[in-house]
Enzyme design. Sequence first.
Site, short mmCIF file in Angstrom:
data_model
loop_
_atom_site.label_atom_id
_atom_site.label_comp_id
_atom_site.label_asym_id
_atom_site.label_seq_id
_atom_site.Cartn_x
_atom_site.Cartn_y
_atom_site.Cartn_z
N LYS A 40 -45.75 44.56 54.03
CA LYS A 40 -45.73 44.87 56.29
C LYS A 40 -44.09 45.14 55.79
CE LYS A 40 -47.62 41.87 57.59
NZ LYS A 40 -48.84 41.54 58.17
N GLU A 46 -44.09 40.00 66.45
CA GLU A 46 -45.13 38.97 66.50
C GLU A 46 -44.52 38.26 64.69
OE1 GLU A 46 -46.34 41.60 65.92
OE2 GLU A 46 -47.40 41.32 65.41
N SER A 72 -51.43 41.59 48.40
CA SER A 72 -49.72 42.04 49.79
C SER A 72 -49.01 41.24 49.41
CB SER A 72 -50.85 41.76 50.70
OG SER A 72 -51.18 40.09 50.96
#
Lengths: 267, 404
Positions: free
Chosen positions: B89, B111, B382
């Site tokens: 991210k 969010e 990830s």
Amino acid sequence: MDELQQYLIECKKKKGFLFVPYHAFGDPDPETSMKVVRTLFNAGADSIEIGLPFSDPVADGPVLQRTFRRILQHEFSMQNFIDFLSKIKEEFPDKKILVMGYINLFLQFGIEKLFEKFYKNNVRGVIIPDVPMEEKSYIIEQYNLHKFENKISWIDFITPTTQPHRLVKIAQNARGFIYMVSYKGVTGRNSFDLKPISKLFKQIRKYTGVPILVGFGVKTSANVKMALEYADGFIIASRLHELIEQNLNDRQKIPGLIEQELKLLLA
Amino acid sequence: MNQSEIREGYFGRYGGRFVSELLIPALEELTTAFKKYSRDSAFKKEYNNLLREFAGRPTLMYHARNISEKWGADVYLKREDLLHTGSHKINNCLGQALLAKKLKKPRVIAETGAGQHGVATATAAALMKLECCVYMGNEDLRRQALNGFRMRLLGAFVVGAGDQMGTLRDAVNEALRDWSSSVDHTHYIVGSVIGPHPFPSLVKWFHAVIGRESKKQIIRMTGKLPDAVFACVGGGSNAMGMFSGFLTESGVDLIGAEAGGTGMKKGEHSSTLKMGKPGVLQGCYTYVLQNKAGIVDNVHSISAGLDYPGVGPEHAHLLETGRAKYVAISDDSALAAFQELSETEGIIPALESSHALAAARNWVFDQKKLGRKKPMIVISLSGRGDKDAAEAQRLMEKQGRVFQ
């Protein structure tokens, strides 16, 4: 001129302004919902925006979010909604109706088919808050909706953030009326002041003859007075559903309370 | 429809910009800025420096020998879990925070589902001196309590969204509402390849580094392209980043792992591409889990990051064109993969990434049944699993596993 604009102009001639309340279909239950519609028309509503519930109402504040959650405790069906419209038509055959809802429900039913059913039931305008101008023309093209151009007016929004070049384009192509959003934000806020956006009204008038209705945050008679200084009429929504919410345990009282509230508002 | 006929902001027939008129000016401003800065070498240099010096790129491509031996395949892991803040991210957050600076917006909102995007946003905001507010579903705040605290520690306001059961989708709704009133001074750092144009393209652009590095590394290490690449798909950001490196290599299978939850009945899963149908949710036309009337379903996944009833519009397009395949991985399979990688390889993966691992394992075993010898694959790892430790322990003990 489209049918809705014609209708609204005639309504305005009669009493000098336009009053278009919003009511979400089925709140708090289908029977009371119909009583509310009756109350609104009897109190002088020129038209009513009948709201479709949605699970993810991103343009709405807490009151309408809770309203939709309440309604969606029972399974929603578009057919029930259409039946509701037809009952309204039976009882108020001279009134033209508006439908307000998020686009996904239109697309899932089939927007062309839905417009046909709406038109048969006196619906003359739709308000779809998550479809801006560009997507609107694309959808009209894609689903072959040109034939409804003057029958069902697809209402556009102008907001305090709308840039001048967009305002011109929206106003020039407007049908029915223009929905003027009074502030930056979601529905139902407790502050209402049109002075900061007074210029926008003048701008819009330059490019279109359709009525302008102000919505978002209209809650008191002072708000109404201010709205009518700048616009042809106003929309009220959250305040009415707040009243329903506060009286869920005594639903009989709801129509009477709404009637009182509207008297105060329109005084 | 051929490429030239596809409208800006669309992938085939998916995408678009389904938001209130209020947000259009901000989206146009962002689109213009994105076009400008994605071609601006000074911006790219600044961004790449941040990735290298702050985030820790390039990330490793690791030949997982134990798992390879166990599965009878050559398994490579793209170690996005080693990035600062513990997941991919941060690639996107650093990029968008930098864009917010260029747009002179002093406040950012986000969010978050699992909290990884929230933490990455709070981190980028702290670094770049931006005010930050993160919306997180109340149910997610419960199961990812640690990330709630991390965000607050980093100086962000954390606001619970939805009711008790609030998840990622409620957080997106709240962030969009905040943005409607704060758009003048606030940039919304959307955390996945979802939402209105330009977000799906912009977020993909910032994550494309995953696919670019992977391709280079795997060719350097093995001299060839992999047979398949795997990534988990909630909104689909790490998958889009990874896939983007191999889209034009038709010999490489692209496989996305969605959350199969506890079953394939309504409400038990969040396998949007497998079980959903096209519709509009939160700003774009894409696959959506919904009922016949178009009311969006409540969904479930063991993993907060995948617990979402929509999916990035480009994934919908890749599904439709057949370029990528999407499979559903159950909570139990994900949890088993979570354990397997921890025990076998000494790497604790995020529950999200565990879905990709399980999908890869299934694929390898299917390929071998078809007689293929030792396929070579790349899995996007990830994120790291620390945030999931408490929830995983709870679930594994429920299954009767005893930790001494």
